[in-house]
Design a protein around this motif. Sequence first.
Motif, PDB file in Angstrom:
ATOM      1  N   GLU A   1      -3.261  19.217  -2.556  1.00  0.00           N
ATOM      2  CA  GLU A   1      -4.701  19.471  -2.541  1.00  0.00           C
ATOM      3  C   GLU A   1      -5.424  18.542  -1.567  1.00  0.00           C
ATOM      4  OE1 GLU A   1      -8.358  20.279  -5.641  1.00  0.00           O
ATOM      5  OE2 GLU A   1      -6.406  19.689  -6.423  1.00  0.00           O
ATOM      6  N   VAL A   2      -5.039  17.273  -1.547  1.00  0.00           N
ATOM      7  CA  VAL A   2      -5.616  16.323  -0.601  1.00  0.00           C
ATOM      8  C   VAL A   2      -5.291  16.738   0.824  1.00  0.00           C
ATOM      9  CG1 VAL A   2      -5.512  13.921   0.234  1.00  0.00           C
ATOM     10  CG2 VAL A   2      -5.601  14.383  -2.231  1.00  0.00           C
ATOM     11  N   MET A   3      -4.097  17.265   1.043  1.00  0.00           N
ATOM     12  CA  MET A   3      -3.592  17.569   2.380  1.00  0.00           C
ATOM     13  C   MET A   3      -3.759  19.038   2.771  1.00  0.00           C
ATOM     14  SD  MET A   3      -2.648  14.632   3.458  1.00  0.00           S
ATOM     15  CE  MET A   3      -1.578  14.936   4.860  1.00  0.00           C
ATOM     16  N   ARG A   4      -4.595  19.785   2.074  1.00  0.00           N
ATOM     17  CA  ARG A   4      -4.675  21.228   2.337  1.00  0.00           C
ATOM     18  C   ARG A   4      -5.214  21.574   3.717  1.00  0.00           C
ATOM     19  NH1 ARG A   4      -8.871  20.807  -1.679  1.00  0.00           N
ATOM     20  NH2 ARG A   4     -10.900  21.179  -0.717  1.00  0.00           N
ATOM     21  N   PHE A   5      -5.891  20.646   4.403  1.00  0.00           N
ATOM     22  CA  PHE A   5      -6.397  20.912   5.747  1.00  0.00           C
ATOM     23  C   PHE A   5      -5.530  20.250   6.821  1.00  0.00           C
ATOM     24  CE2 PHE A   5     -10.163  21.396   3.004  1.00  0.00           C
ATOM     25  CZ  PHE A   5     -10.397  22.741   3.248  1.00  0.00           C
ATOM     26  N   PHE A   6      -4.324  19.877   6.441  1.00  0.00           N
ATOM     27  CA  PHE A   6      -3.340  19.331   7.376  1.00  0.00           C
ATOM     28  C   PHE A   6      -2.147  20.274   7.412  1.00  0.00           C
ATOM     29  CE2 PHE A   6      -5.982  15.844   6.161  1.00  0.00           C
ATOM     30  CZ  PHE A   6      -6.099  15.084   7.317  1.00  0.00           C
ATOM     31  N   GLN A   7      -1.246  20.063   8.359  1.00  0.00           N
ATOM     32  CA  GLN A   7      -0.093  20.956   8.504  1.00  0.00           C
ATOM     33  C   GLN A   7       0.752  20.999   7.235  1.00  0.00           C
ATOM     34  OE1 GLN A   7      -1.039  18.576  10.706  1.00  0.00           O
ATOM     35  NE2 GLN A   7      -0.437  19.095  12.794  1.00  0.00           N
ATOM     36  N   LYS A   8       0.869  19.853   6.571  1.00  0.00           N
ATOM     37  CA  LYS A   8       1.694  19.760   5.361  1.00  0.00           C
ATOM     38  C   LYS A   8       1.443  18.397   4.729  1.00  0.00           C
ATOM     39  CE  LYS A   8       5.781  17.825   7.655  1.00  0.00           C
ATOM     40  NZ  LYS A   8       5.789  16.526   7.011  1.00  0.00           N
ATOM     41  N   PRO A   9       1.804  18.253   3.451  1.00  0.00           N
ATOM     42  CA  PRO A   9       1.778  16.905   2.869  1.00  0.00           C
ATOM     43  C   PRO A   9       2.754  15.999   3.613  1.00  0.00           C
ATOM     44  CG  PRO A   9       1.888  18.574   1.156  1.00  0.00           C
ATOM     45  CD  PRO A   9       2.128  19.286   2.479  1.00  0.00           C
ATOM     46  N   TYR A  10       2.486  14.705   3.588  1.00  0.00           N
ATOM     47  CA  TYR A  10       3.346  13.739   4.263  1.00  0.00           C
ATOM     48  C   TYR A  10       4.438  13.240   3.329  1.00  0.00           C
ATOM     49  CZ  TYR A  10      -0.085  12.955   8.074  1.00  0.00           C
ATOM     50  OH  TYR A  10      -0.932  13.078   9.140  1.00  0.00           O
ATOM     51  N   THR A  11       5.582  12.968   3.907  1.00  0.00           N
ATOM     52  CA  THR A  11       6.650  12.294   3.181  1.00  0.00           C
ATOM     53  C   THR A  11       6.330  10.794   3.131  1.00  0.00           C
ATOM     54  OG1 THR A  11       7.920  11.818   5.178  1.00  0.00           O
ATOM     55  CG2 THR A  11       8.354  13.952   4.069  1.00  0.00           C
ATOM     56  N   ARG A  12       7.099  10.084   2.356  1.00  0.00           N
ATOM     57  CA  ARG A  12       6.959   8.623   2.291  1.00  0.00           C
ATOM     58  C   ARG A  12       7.179   8.013   3.682  1.00  0.00           C
ATOM     59  NH1 ARG A  12       7.061   4.831  -1.658  1.00  0.00           N
ATOM     60  NH2 ARG A  12       8.057   2.844  -1.176  1.00  0.00           N
ATOM     61  N   GLU A  13       8.162   8.531   4.406  1.00  0.00           N
ATOM     62  CA  GLU A  13       8.465   8.013   5.742  1.00  0.00           C
ATOM     63  C   GLU A  13       7.318   8.291   6.711  1.00  0.00           C
ATOM     64  OE1 GLU A  13      10.576   9.951   3.871  1.00  0.00           O
ATOM     65  OE2 GLU A  13      11.873   8.285   3.245  1.00  0.00           O
ATOM     66  N   GLU A  14       6.720   9.476   6.628  1.00  0.00           N
ATOM     67  CA  GLU A  14       5.582   9.799   7.488  1.00  0.00           C
ATOM     68  C   GLU A  14       4.378   8.929   7.151  1.00  0.00           C
ATOM     69  OE1 GLU A  14       6.440  14.507   8.482  1.00  0.00           O
ATOM     70  OE2 GLU A  14       5.686  13.943   6.486  1.00  0.00           O
ATOM     71  N   THR A  15       4.208   8.619   5.870  1.00  0.00           N
ATOM     72  CA  THR A  15       3.123   7.723   5.463  1.00  0.00           C
ATOM     73  C   THR A  15       3.352   6.328   6.021  1.00  0.00           C
ATOM     74  OG1 THR A  15       2.662   8.998   3.463  1.00  0.00           O
ATOM     75  CG2 THR A  15       1.948   6.699   3.481  1.00  0.00           C
TER      76      THR A  15
ATOM     77  N   MET B   1       0.917   4.250   8.601  1.00  0.00           N
ATOM     78  CA  MET B   1       0.447   2.881   8.358  1.00  0.00           C
ATOM     79  C   MET B   1       0.829   1.974   9.530  1.00  0.00           C
ATOM     80  SD  MET B   1       1.309   2.677   4.241  1.00  0.00           S
ATOM     81  CE  MET B   1       1.456   0.901   4.262  1.00  0.00           C
ATOM     82  N   ASP B   2       2.042   2.121  10.030  1.00  0.00           N
ATOM     83  CA  ASP B   2       2.491   1.316  11.173  1.00  0.00           C
ATOM     84  C   ASP B   2       1.653   1.612  12.417  1.00  0.00           C
ATOM     85  OD1 ASP B   2       4.468   0.293   9.503  1.00  0.00           O
ATOM     86  OD2 ASP B   2       6.066   1.554  10.356  1.00  0.00           O
ATOM     87  N   ARG B   3       1.354   2.901  12.670  1.00  0.00           N
ATOM     88  CA  ARG B   3       0.495   3.271  13.814  1.00  0.00           C
ATOM     89  C   ARG B   3      -0.887   2.653  13.680  1.00  0.00           C
ATOM     90  NH1 ARG B   3       2.488   8.269  12.812  1.00  0.00           N
ATOM     91  NH2 ARG B   3       0.488   9.019  12.012  1.00  0.00           N
ATOM     92  N   MET B   4      -1.418   2.654  12.473  1.00  0.00           N
ATOM     93  CA  MET B   4      -2.758   2.097  12.256  1.00  0.00           C
ATOM     94  C   MET B   4      -2.762   0.588  12.487  1.00  0.00           C
ATOM     95  SD  MET B   4      -4.754   4.557  11.915  1.00  0.00           S
ATOM     96  CE  MET B   4      -3.661   5.439  13.031  1.00  0.00           C
ATOM     97  N   GLN B   5      -1.718  -0.084  12.087  1.00  0.00           N
ATOM     98  CA  GLN B   5      -1.631  -1.532  12.343  1.00  0.00           C
ATOM     99  C   GLN B   5      -1.604  -1.810  13.849  1.00  0.00           C
ATOM    100  OE1 GLN B   5      -2.737  -2.810   9.335  1.00  0.00           O
ATOM    101  NE2 GLN B   5      -1.636  -4.529  10.200  1.00  0.00           N
TER     102      GLN B   5
ATOM    103  N   ASP C   1       0.808  -1.222   0.000  1.00  0.00           N
ATOM    104  CA  ASP C   1       0.000   0.000   0.000  1.00  0.00           C
ATOM    105  C   ASP C   1       0.840   1.270   0.000  1.00  0.00           C
ATOM    106  OD1 ASP C   1      -2.549  -1.287   0.132  1.00  0.00           O
ATOM    107  OD2 ASP C   1      -2.282  -1.574   2.291  1.00  0.00           O
ATOM    108  N   LEU C   2       2.099   1.162   0.370  1.00  0.00           N
ATOM    109  CA  LEU C   2       2.901   2.352   0.625  1.00  0.00           C
ATOM    110  C   LEU C   2       2.987   3.295  -0.573  1.00  0.00           C
ATOM    111  CD1 LEU C   2       4.603   4.051   2.512  1.00  0.00           C
ATOM    112  CD2 LEU C   2       6.589   2.661   1.860  1.00  0.00           C
TER     113      LEU C   2
END
Length: 183
Positions: free
Chosen positions: A39-53, A57-61, A27-28
């Motif tokens: 545009e997807v992340m406009r209501f967040f602090q910033k877009p996520y990097t691959r590492e943040e993504t 995913m790890d937190r959700m698991q 999924d990564l």
Amino acid sequence: MKQLPSMTNTYLFETSRLGFRTWQNFDLDVFAAINADPEVMRFFQKPYTREETQAMMDRMQRLYEERGHCYFAVDLLDTKELIGTIGLGWKTFEADFTPCVDIGWRIGKKWWNQGLTSEGAQACLDFARQLGIKEVFSYATVTNHASIQVMKKIGMHFCYEFDYSELKDFPHLRQCTLYKIAL
């Protein structure tokens, strides 16, 4: 971008168009592309990097293993494409309504305005009922009208507006609206 089907194609629950599952390594790439879209992340602090993504995913698991729910990976059943995430989180930041179960979503632009978020969020509320969860909250920046509309569509009720403490350094995002539903 096409999502590879999981080897088992086992979903925790489904709607007529969506399948909900836990996160997989494959999924990564797709989820990182969604999270990197400004545009997807406009209501967040910033877009996520691959590492943040990957960290999300790890937190959700871990959350799924601990509580039986998370912000799920959501596939479009017809194509097996990952469209993003819709699910149930656990919030503990400083507020008078926490700790609480919340419902949230983030899907790629390609799937906006098709009713998929509302359909998926309603299925997550049904899943929450099966888990014995009694109430679910949701919040969004007051200018995030699309998310607020989803909250209303799935039967949530406005509680109040609040300053989200974790967004204190982002004045344009800090004022949030809180919704709740009893299950």
